[in-house]
Write an enzyme that holds these catalytic residues in place. Sequence first.
Site, short mmCIF file in Angstrom:
data_model
loop_
_atom_site.label_atom_id
_atom_site.label_comp_id
_atom_site.label_asym_id
_atom_site.label_seq_id
_atom_site.Cartn_x
_atom_site.Cartn_y
_atom_site.Cartn_z
CB THR A 124 -0.93 0.01 1.24
OG1 THR A 124 -1.35 1.36 1.51
CG2 THR A 124 -0.20 -0.46 2.49
CD GLU A 126 -1.45 5.13 5.70
OE1 GLU A 126 -2.08 5.69 4.78
OE2 GLU A 126 -1.27 5.66 6.82
CE1 TYR A 147 -3.73 -1.81 5.83
CE2 TYR A 147 -2.80 0.27 5.08
CZ TYR A 147 -3.39 -0.95 4.81
OH TYR A 147 -3.65 -1.30 3.50
CE LYS A 151 -1.91 -4.51 3.99
NZ LYS A 151 -2.27 -5.59 3.07
#
Length: 338
Positions: A124, A126, A147, A151
Amino acid sequence: MKKALITGLTGQDGSYLSELLLKKGYDVYGLVRRSSNEPFIRFPDSVRKQIKVVYGNLRDTGAIERAIQEAMPDEIYNLAAQSDVGLSFRIPEATIEIDYYGVGRLVNAVLKVKPDTRVYQASTSEMFGKTNPPQNEDSPFQPVSPYGEAKLKAHEDFVKGYRERYGLYICSGFLFNHESPRRGEHFVTRKITLSLAKIKLGLQDSFELGNLGAHRDWGFAGDYVEAMWKMLQQKKPEDFVIATGVSHTVREFVDAAAKALGLKLTFEGRGIDEVARDKKGRIVLRVNPVFYRPNDVDALRGDASKAQKILGWKPKTSFEDLAKMMAQSDLKELSRKP
Ligand code: GDD
């Protein structure tokens, strides 16, 4: 006939990807969590009937191994995740459990049961966190949320690590935000389109958001699942940024969705005092700090030129068309209900 196993099948991306793979003639298996809610809410009946369901989740090594034994897939798409960034600050352990350890369980099961399976890992944007845009495959990772951290660790240990150590064909797609009418209602775009559609129909007076100034690079999920598939069709496994290259603020998404519904909004004030009014001067949007995150990514804008060059992929849906598609879909659905 090729076979694919999708984890996280019942989410937004799982629904578009399964439709795409079925169209391409794949046999599609889904690892599906048993839950009290209707898990196939996003699926047209015709698609749902063709999917083979294996019950299980990424916490359960035995279930993952059984799913691979049953499907004997050519490809696995790992879309299962605790994917709500804001929530990850409140449930960091559960997030790491699925988004990091869950990926470990999956790749170990692949090595044990069918090591020639090609694996797509949903990484991602992010993960880029505080790194200035535009972000591409060479940009440094500086995640700011549990998160994003989980990841990133999964990417380093199980994508790069297992590719180098065990020769696994595994790719990370660094997907920037991707939305659709099937998006979960707690993500900002869908929260906006649903709220504005209700306001338009007189079912609600106003709604609240958090950070209106965050920039995101929003694309259409239906375009992005095509890139996932393309990544697994290459000679060698590589990682790709998937993005539109255009970024907008949350405020601009509100504006675009409102326009698509024929609502003209005016924004005034700053910070937690900012509001949006309709043309009669009524407040339809307020800022509520409850929706702020302890730490937010300010600016995401991806550079997907590698995907364009190697995969021949580019996005087909503009920001305005995306906002319009989502707003009009919510309006239509709500108008249909008694
Ligand atoms: N959810 C939400 N709710 N976000 C809000 C709100 C609100 O009421 N108000 C403002 N925002 C801001 C958030 O602070 C964030 O800056 C932005 O809207 C987007 O939030 P989300 O839609 O929740 O998405 P995200 O960017 O945090 O994460 C999504 O995209 C990632 C890719 O970059 C998720 O789909 C992730 O799983 C995905 O990896």
